[in-house]
Design an enzyme around this catalytic site. Structure first.
Site, mmCIF file in Angstrom:
data_model
loop_
_atom_site.group_PDB
_atom_site.id
_atom_site.type_symbol
_atom_site.label_atom_id
_atom_site.label_comp_id
_atom_site.label_asym_id
_atom_site.label_seq_id
_atom_site.Cartn_x
_atom_site.Cartn_y
_atom_site.Cartn_z
ATOM 1 N N THR A 1 -14.924 -4.600 -3.593
ATOM 2 C CA THR A 1 -14.736 -3.140 -3.526
ATOM 3 C C THR A 1 -13.635 -2.750 -4.505
ATOM 4 O O THR A 1 -12.464 -3.097 -4.291
ATOM 5 C CB THR A 1 -14.340 -2.693 -2.113
ATOM 6 O OG1 THR A 1 -15.324 -3.145 -1.187
ATOM 7 C CG2 THR A 1 -14.236 -1.170 -2.043
ATOM 8 N N LYS B 1 -19.428 3.131 -2.114
ATOM 9 C CA LYS B 1 -18.663 2.271 -1.205
ATOM 10 C C LYS B 1 -17.350 2.948 -0.778
ATOM 11 O O LYS B 1 -16.946 2.889 0.391
ATOM 12 C CB LYS B 1 -18.384 0.935 -1.918
ATOM 13 C CG LYS B 1 -17.483 -0.016 -1.173
ATOM 14 C CD LYS B 1 -18.082 -0.475 0.133
ATOM 15 C CE LYS B 1 -17.076 -1.306 0.923
ATOM 16 N NZ LYS B 1 -17.487 -1.477 2.311
ATOM 17 N N LYS C 1 -6.283 -0.079 0.679
ATOM 18 C CA LYS C 1 -6.663 -0.025 -0.748
ATOM 19 C C LYS C 1 -7.862 0.905 -0.953
ATOM 20 O O LYS C 1 -7.896 1.727 -1.865
ATOM 21 C CB LYS C 1 -6.953 -1.463 -1.208
ATOM 22 C CG LYS C 1 -7.573 -1.658 -2.579
ATOM 23 C CD LYS C 1 -9.062 -1.994 -2.561
ATOM 24 C CE LYS C 1 -9.478 -3.188 -1.780
ATOM 25 N NZ LYS C 1 -10.912 -3.457 -1.783
HETATM 26 N N1 LIG Z 1 -13.712 -8.269 5.021
HETATM 27 C C1 LIG Z 1 -14.611 -7.272 5.073
HETATM 28 O O1 LIG Z 1 -15.060 -6.857 6.172
HETATM 29 C C2 LIG Z 1 -15.131 -6.619 3.828
HETATM 30 C C3 LIG Z 1 -14.480 -6.708 2.618
HETATM 31 N N2 LIG Z 1 -14.998 -6.073 1.517
HETATM 32 C C4 LIG Z 1 -14.343 -6.177 0.225
HETATM 33 O O2 LIG Z 1 -14.669 -7.467 -0.290
HETATM 34 C C5 LIG Z 1 -13.573 -7.980 -1.047
HETATM 35 C C6 LIG Z 1 -13.126 -9.308 -0.432
HETATM 36 O O3 LIG Z 1 -12.751 -9.063 0.900
HETATM 37 P P1 LIG Z 1 -12.316 -10.242 1.880
HETATM 38 O O4 LIG Z 1 -13.173 -11.433 1.662
HETATM 39 O O5 LIG Z 1 -12.235 -9.638 3.215
HETATM 40 O O6 LIG Z 1 -10.852 -10.529 1.345
HETATM 41 P P2 LIG Z 1 -9.902 -11.804 1.493
HETATM 42 O O7 LIG Z 1 -8.526 -11.263 1.411
HETATM 43 O O8 LIG Z 1 -10.304 -12.610 2.670
HETATM 44 O O9 LIG Z 1 -10.238 -12.651 0.162
HETATM 45 C C7 LIG Z 1 -9.815 -12.188 -1.083
HETATM 46 C C8 LIG Z 1 -10.306 -13.134 -2.166
HETATM 47 O O10 LIG Z 1 -9.804 -12.675 -3.430
HETATM 48 C C9 LIG Z 1 -9.100 -13.760 -4.058
HETATM 49 N N3 LIG Z 1 -8.029 -13.239 -4.901
HETATM 50 C C10 LIG Z 1 -7.044 -12.379 -4.568
HETATM 51 N N4 LIG Z 1 -6.252 -12.111 -5.629
HETATM 52 C C11 LIG Z 1 -6.752 -12.844 -6.651
HETATM 53 C C12 LIG Z 1 -6.380 -12.989 -8.013
HETATM 54 N N5 LIG Z 1 -5.343 -12.331 -8.549
HETATM 55 N N6 LIG Z 1 -7.114 -13.833 -8.791
HETATM 56 C C13 LIG Z 1 -8.176 -14.485 -8.264
HETATM 57 N N7 LIG Z 1 -8.576 -14.394 -6.996
HETATM 58 C C14 LIG Z 1 -7.876 -13.566 -6.195
HETATM 59 C C15 LIG Z 1 -8.583 -14.599 -2.904
HETATM 60 O O11 LIG Z 1 -8.228 -15.885 -3.372
HETATM 61 P P3 LIG Z 1 -7.176 -16.810 -2.546
HETATM 62 O O12 LIG Z 1 -7.987 -17.474 -1.481
HETATM 63 O O13 LIG Z 1 -6.641 -17.751 -3.557
HETATM 64 O O14 LIG Z 1 -6.123 -15.879 -1.996
HETATM 65 C C16 LIG Z 1 -9.813 -14.577 -2.007
HETATM 66 O O15 LIG Z 1 -10.802 -15.449 -2.471
HETATM 67 C C17 LIG Z 1 -12.512 -6.883 -1.034
HETATM 68 O O16 LIG Z 1 -12.675 -6.092 -2.178
HETATM 69 C C18 LIG Z 1 -12.839 -6.089 0.230
HETATM 70 O O17 LIG Z 1 -12.379 -4.757 0.165
HETATM 71 C C19 LIG Z 1 -16.193 -5.406 1.567
HETATM 72 C C20 LIG Z 1 -16.886 -5.312 2.741
HETATM 73 C C21 LIG Z 1 -16.383 -5.869 3.972
HETATM 74 O O1 LIG Z 2 -15.320 -2.805 3.363
HETATM 75 C C1 LIG Z 2 -15.447 -3.163 4.533
HETATM 76 C C2 LIG Z 2 -16.479 -2.610 5.385
HETATM 77 C C3 LIG Z 2 -16.444 -3.116 6.768
HETATM 78 C C4 LIG Z 2 -17.667 -2.649 7.506
HETATM 79 O O2 LIG Z 2 -18.561 -2.022 6.925
HETATM 80 O O3 LIG Z 2 -17.733 -2.955 8.712
#
Ligand SMILES: NC(=O)C1=CN([C@@H]2O[C@H](COP(=O)(O)OP(=O)(O)OC[C@H]3O[C@@H](n4cnc5c(N)ncnc54)[C@H](OP(=O)(O)O)[C@@H]3O)[C@@H](O)[C@H]2O)C=CC1
Ligand SMILES: O=CCCC(=O)O
Length: 291
Positions: free
Chosen positions: A95, A170, A238
């Site tokens: 996102t 989104k 964010k």
């Molecule tokens: N969780 C949810 O319910 C949802 C999340 N999203 C979106 O999806 C994305 C991921 O979410 P989520 O999995 O929950 O987040 P997490 O915080 O669990 O994971 C974040 C990921 O990004 C990596 N990362 C962070 N900073 C850097 C960097 N500078 N360089 C390289 N890799 C980096 C982390 O690596 P490391 O392990 O090394 O920290 C990790 O793999 C976000 O944009 C979020 O808004 C969308 C829908 C639902």
């Molecule tokens: O970006 C996160 C969305 C979470 C959700 O749709 O439940």
């Protein structure tokens, strides 16, 4: 089909595992490389850098925390841009804001690669069970090539046109969701402080016109102070910030979203950023009842 996968956080781990379990060959990379081990135990290969994954795979998916991470993985040393070329596709499902997505699109296409943004609606459990809603925009041919993977990851995919439209959709969805979570938290607090049983409120809400999976799923856990992260609060804040910027650009007044953003910022300042976004409920508990 072989795919690369960059970013194994809550969502990336669940999504790449799902692809593996459904017969895809997956090459994974994560900044903290040790997080690849569980995927390797289920048959994934490791790329030591994003560039190595791109070199190996025709199509690579990314699921990264925020705009800075999404840009860094593409543009920095050993990044995607070093190996992307004609015949290869890059799909960013993180996102981010439309401007970030457009920058990535320009970088990828300037090297001859194809780009699709494809952020998702749905959280940890839908990611585990292939029930996400995919909001794609960009290269239509890459979208069509990715349908077999999207059919595993999601229950429905939308193709929304030019790059930026997926990001915008989104952000609008998550702006509404974040505001709803704040209204819900205030309602639970008001019920409790005015002498009602908040559990009764959950039952009443679930039977009426504003029943929804979020209240039903998160409400009982919130009443037990359980904020085990599915969608980390720092990411919801964010998304509110980026949605408010989109509102600025389009002269849309968003007082409800702005107030919700302040509540999420307060929660972050209380050290709740890594908790589930429902932990914004805690911001209301610091105010003691006074007569
Ligand atoms: N969780 C949810 O319910 C949802 C999340 N999203 C979106 O999806 C994305 C991921 O979410 P989520 O999995 O929950 O987040 P997490 O915080 O669990 O994971 C974040 C990921 O990004 C990596 N990362 C962070 N900073 C850097 C960097 N500078 N360089 C390289 N890799 C980096 C982390 O690596 P490391 O392990 O090394 O920290 C990790 O793999 C976000 O944009 C979020 O808004 C969308 C829908 C639902
Ligand atoms: O970006 C996160 C969305 C979470 C959700 O749709 O439940």
């Amino acid at each position: 089909m072989e795919v690369g996968f960059l970013g194994l956080g809550i969502m990336g781990k669940a999504m790449s595992m799902n692809l593996l379990k459904n017969g895809f060959k997956v090459t994974v990379w994560n900044r903290t490389l040790s997080k690849c081990n569980e995927l390797v135990a289920h048959g994934a290969s490791i790329g030591k850098t994003p560039a190595e994954v791109i070199n190996k795979c025709k199509v690579t998916i990314a699921m990264l925390s925020d705009p800075a991470a999404a840009l860094s993985v593409v543009l920095d040393k050993d990044g995607v841009l070093e190996q992307i070329c004609g015949g290869k596709g890059y799909i960013d499902m993180s996102t981010v804001d439309p401007e970030t997505s457009c920058k990535i699109n320009e970088a990828i296409t300037s090297k001859g690669g194809q780009f699709l943004e494809a952020p998702v609606s749905g959280s940890k459990q839908p990611a585990e069970t292939g029930q996400l809603v995919i909001l794609a925009a960009g290269d239509k041919a890459l979208y069509e090539a990715a349908i077999p993977a999207f059919d595993i990851l999601g229950k429905k995919s939308f193709f929304l046109g030019q790059v930026g439209n997926g990001a915008k959709m989104k952000l609008v969805v998550n702006m509404i969701m974040g505001s709803m979570m704040n209204a819900f938290s205030e309602g639970l607090t008001l019920a409790d402080r005015s002498g009602l049983n908040p559990r009764d409120l959950l039952d009443v809400l679930d039977l009426g016109a504003i029943a929804n999976p979020m209240f039903k799923g998160k409400g009982p856990a919130m009443l037990q102070n359980n904020y085990s992260p599915a969608f980390p609060l720092k990411h919801q804040q964010k998304d509110m910030r980026l949605a408010l910027a989109l509102g600025d650009e389009n002269s849309v007044p968003m007082p409800v979203a702005a107030a919700s953003n302040e509540a999420f910022k307060k929660a972050r300042s209380m050290g709740l950023g890594d908790m589930d976004f429902s932990a914004v409920f805690e911001t209301l508990k610091v105010l003691k009842h006074s007569s």
